[in-house]
Motif scaffolding. Structure first.
Motif, PDB file in Angstrom:
ATOM      1  N   LEU A   1      -4.235  13.856  39.430  1.00 53.91           N
ATOM      2  CA  LEU A   1      -3.682  12.616  39.943  1.00 53.91           C
ATOM      3  C   LEU A   1      -4.146  12.318  41.364  1.00 53.91           C
ATOM      4  N   ASP A   2      -4.446  13.355  42.132  1.00 54.40           N
ATOM      5  CA  ASP A   2      -4.790  13.140  43.546  1.00 54.40           C
ATOM      6  C   ASP A   2      -6.155  12.486  43.728  1.00 54.40           C
ATOM      7  N   THR A   3      -7.019  12.565  42.729  1.00 52.99           N
ATOM      8  CA  THR A   3      -8.381  12.041  42.909  1.00 52.99           C
ATOM      9  C   THR A   3      -8.424  10.519  42.896  1.00 52.99           C
ATOM     10  N   GLN A   4      -7.404   9.870  42.295  1.00 53.70           N
ATOM     11  CA  GLN A   4      -7.372   8.412  42.259  1.00 53.70           C
ATOM     12  C   GLN A   4      -6.145   7.835  42.975  1.00 53.70           C
ATOM     13  N   ALA A   5      -5.359   8.686  43.606  1.00 55.32           N
ATOM     14  CA  ALA A   5      -4.169   8.212  44.305  1.00 55.32           C
ATOM     15  C   ALA A   5      -4.557   7.270  45.438  1.00 55.32           C
TER      16      ALA A   5
END
Length: 269
Positions: free
Chosen positions: A51-55
């Motif tokens: 999730l952190d890669t597109q947050a």
């Protein structure tokens, strides 16, 4: 005030998910909806990668795209997204956590509610990758106060009562509810129970069930069971979707909330 709960299936690509959301909002607005509620994880589905890669923050392309659409159509949009949060070390590995956020944009609002109750249950630990929020959020739309929650929050009646005591007459719930034995029955019960607890309308927009009705009732992980629901302040389900992508609608009448709270003054006890 007409309100819509949008049931769609988001995926791994944030740009494609924005397109899905925009198309659904246009359809709901065309049917007269003033508030359009999309599911949790609208910007990126759970179980679709880190999730952190597109947050993104609230000024990023996803939130901005919905903000511009809300302004164009003169509606209020609620949609689940993920924002950068913090970094933790778990078992010697650094984890970039995100905030699980419900964006509320339109009618002069552009704010985010961060999910307070992370899903740490049934051998799943959402808090490993998601930082819990702490603050209640409500906004006013056409004189109606709308409180905001997300998915697992629905198991905590105190949050709903607190929002209602703060004036919320409608409480929205972007959701990505796991399927499995008994999960649909729990979902229906909880939506009606929280409407009764808070003597409010509850508008619960879930992800559509991947695989549709054919897969209904099977274990799915946190990817949606469908069956988005709008319940009245008496707990009665005014509208309910099936397993497939769908938009459901209901007319919100604040006078019904006031009458129900006068007849059943549980929020004052």
């Amino acid at each position: 005030m007409k309100i819509a709960a949008v049931q769609v299936t988001s995926g791994s690509d944030i740009n494609n998910n924005l397109t899905i959301a925009q198309r659904a909002v246009r359809e709901a607005a065309g049917e007269g909806a003033r508030v359009v509620v999309l599911p949790e994880g609208m910007s990126q589905a759970f179980d679709s990668g880190r999730l952190d890669t597109q947050a993104e923050e609230l000024d990023g392309p996803f939130a901005t795209g919905l903000k511009e659409l809300a302004q164009e159509l003169d509606v209020v949009i609620v949609a689940g997204m993920f924002r950068p949060a913090d970094t933790r070390e778990i078992d010697g590995k650094k984890i970039n956590r995100v905030s699980n956020t419900a964006l509320v944009t339109g009618a002069g609002h552009h704010v985010g509610y961060d999910k307070i109750h992370t899903y740490d249950a049934f051998d799943y630990s959402e808090s490993d990758t998601v930082r819990p929020g702490s603050d209640l959020v409500s906004v006013e739309v056409d004189g109606v106060k709308v409180g905001v929650t997300i998915c697992y929050d629905i198991r905590y009646p105190e949050q709903y009562k607190d929002l209602a005591r703060d004036g919320a007459e409608v409480i929205v719930v972007p959701t990505s509810w796991a399927d499995g034995p008994g999960k649909l029955e729990q979902w229906r019960t909880l939506v009606s129970a929280r409407a009764l607890d808070s003597v409010s309308y509850v508008v619960a927009a879930d992800q559509a069930r991947p695989g549709g009705e054919e897969k209904g009732g099977q274990e799915s992980g946190p990817t949606g069971v469908g069956h988005s629901i709008i319940a009245g302040p008496d707990g009665v389900r005014l509208a309910e979707a099936g397993y497939e992508p769908e938009i459901i609608y209901a007319d919100i009448d604040p006078e019904k909330v006031r009458k129900a709270r006068k007849a059943l003054p549980i929020l004052e006890d």
